[in-house]
Design an enzyme around this catalytic site. Structure first.
Site, PDB file in Angstrom:
ATOM      1  CE  LYS A 135      29.179 -12.847 160.159  1.00 10.62           C
ATOM      2  NZ  LYS A 135      30.186 -11.781 160.376  1.00 10.62           N
ATOM      3  CB  VAL A 149      43.041 -15.294 156.120  1.00 12.41           C
ATOM      4  CG1 VAL A 149      44.550 -15.141 156.032  1.00 12.41           C
ATOM      5  CG2 VAL A 149      42.465 -15.728 154.781  1.00 12.41           C
ATOM      6  CB  ALA A 195      45.869 -15.648 152.285  1.00 11.96           C
TER       7      ALA A 195
END
Lengths: 261, 261
Positions: free
Chosen positions: A89, A212, A219
């Site tokens: 990130k 998920v 999903a």
């Protein structure tokens, strides 16, 4: 400068070969280095037939040591022909982002994640350059999966020229397109936004969807909304039988993709 | 839960003792581990009398190894009674941010930096909790120093209730206040914004200003605008005589502070 988008092709080749769209987020809870290595290796050994790629985060990389035990994990993933993504990130100034991307590509990762909030100039431009010069990928965070994500990604940005407000994630999706990102990350916990993003991104920039399972995202819903890859961590890694959990997820996602065509 | 703001006090005690407001950004260019360690140690040895704290970033921490050579650097900083800041710019989901903060505090850092864009709930809340329970600090990025920073930090956010647009960095400064951050990072390359931020933050949340020197920011101007600490890296670490460079900066900043009182 010659530019290649090898990472995108590697991902699709892996999906085709394994019939799985599950990216394994292989970050286990904090623990001692030796234990972490053996558990990480053991899960990868169990789960590799059911996933199409492996994603690692800073706490695994720091604990394992990038030039040390991590090499064993990356080599094993390579042996299984699984592309590896470093979920760093990136969100620093350009020369730092570039140093980090250099380091992660040198260590062996095939792609990095980056926060578009940091901007292009002296921000992510140097990362895209080094990635695409070497056939590596950059995945852009368009909308994350946690509750507080709406505070940042969901804010309305005032567009001075158009005289109207546009959601931050729409602006980020447009950046992902114009920067030629290799993927856009959109949380499975925000399925309506996945659909909106898919309408903007088309097939050009595939959507990676985390959140998920443990974070509550479904999903199948994410796939219907337009996600191409599902990033799954704890629902597999903390399951009693990681292989069974991965296999079941792989199958139910594959069914959903079949239903779409 | 008992909460302490020990880090803020440590920083001020260090300024008082050394009469320096310079935070040394001790990240050297990428190089082999052994060389990096000896150069890092050598600069810290030379420069320690002229700085009030040390900041390290991911590329040093990854190369040195957090449980390995990095320990030597942190122990030396401790011996010199210099607080250490891990510039990790946390911007992940809550459980990952918490794992990272846990790791960095365990390793020995006294504070971490974080990107408020990630939000509070399942974002930075767990980081503030673990920090303030242990007398450690969290510094919030309010406006970074690079050219592209304006793309994110400088955007106008539409405030639905007030029916008007507010700059992102103003919203971040308000968050820094309400979250009780131990510091706000505002680039020296945007001195007008430092002044705006100081008006919001007052003496409650001190301003840390990076971008001095190599990125074109002027330390004196940042001090006049309201910065409390100047973060300086390459202007010291890549100087022919790091100690001389640090000493000169320390003095000119101290003069600026005297002129203000």
């Amino acid at each position: 400068m010659s530019v290649t988008f090898a990472f995108k092709h590697e991902m699709e080749a892996s999906v085709k070969k394994r019939r799985s769209n599950v990216v394994l987020a292989l970050d286990l809870p904090l623990q001692k280095r030796g234990e972490l290595l053996s558990k990480t290796i053991s899960i990868l050994d169990d789960v590799h037939p059911f996933v199409c790629a492996v994603k690692l985060g800073y706490h695994s990389v720091l604990t394992l040591g990038p030039f040390d035990h991590l090499q064993k994990v990356l080599t094993l993933a390579d042996d299984y022909e699984l592309p590896t993504i470093m979920d760093c990130k990136l969100n620093d100034v350009g020369h730092v982002n570039k140093a980090m991307a250099d380091l992660f590509f040198k260590v062996g990762f095939k792609a990095v994640t980056a926060n578009p909030f940091i901007g292009w100039e002296e921000g992510l431009q140097p990362v895209f350059e080094v990635a695409h010069r070497n056939g590596r990928g950059v995945l852009i965070l368009v909308h994350m999966s946690h509750e507080g994500a709406a505070e940042g990604y969901g804010r309305l940005i005032w567009d001075q020229e158009a005289k109207k407000a546009v959601p931050q994630y729409v602006i980020f999706a447009r950046k992902a397109l114009s920067w030629k990102a290799d993927g856009a990350v959109v949380g499975a916990t925000f399925p309506k936004r996945i659909k909106e993003m898919r309408d903007i991104l088309g097939d050009e920039v595939p959507i990676y969807s985390p959140g998920v399972g443990a974070q509550g995202g479904r999903a199948e819903e994410a796939v219907r909304a337009g996600a191409r890859y599902l990033i799954v961590g704890r629902a597999i890694t903390l399951a009693k039988e990681p292989a069974e959990a991965a296999k079941a997820l792989k199958s139910s996602i594959a069914r959903q993709f079949s239903a779409l065509t």
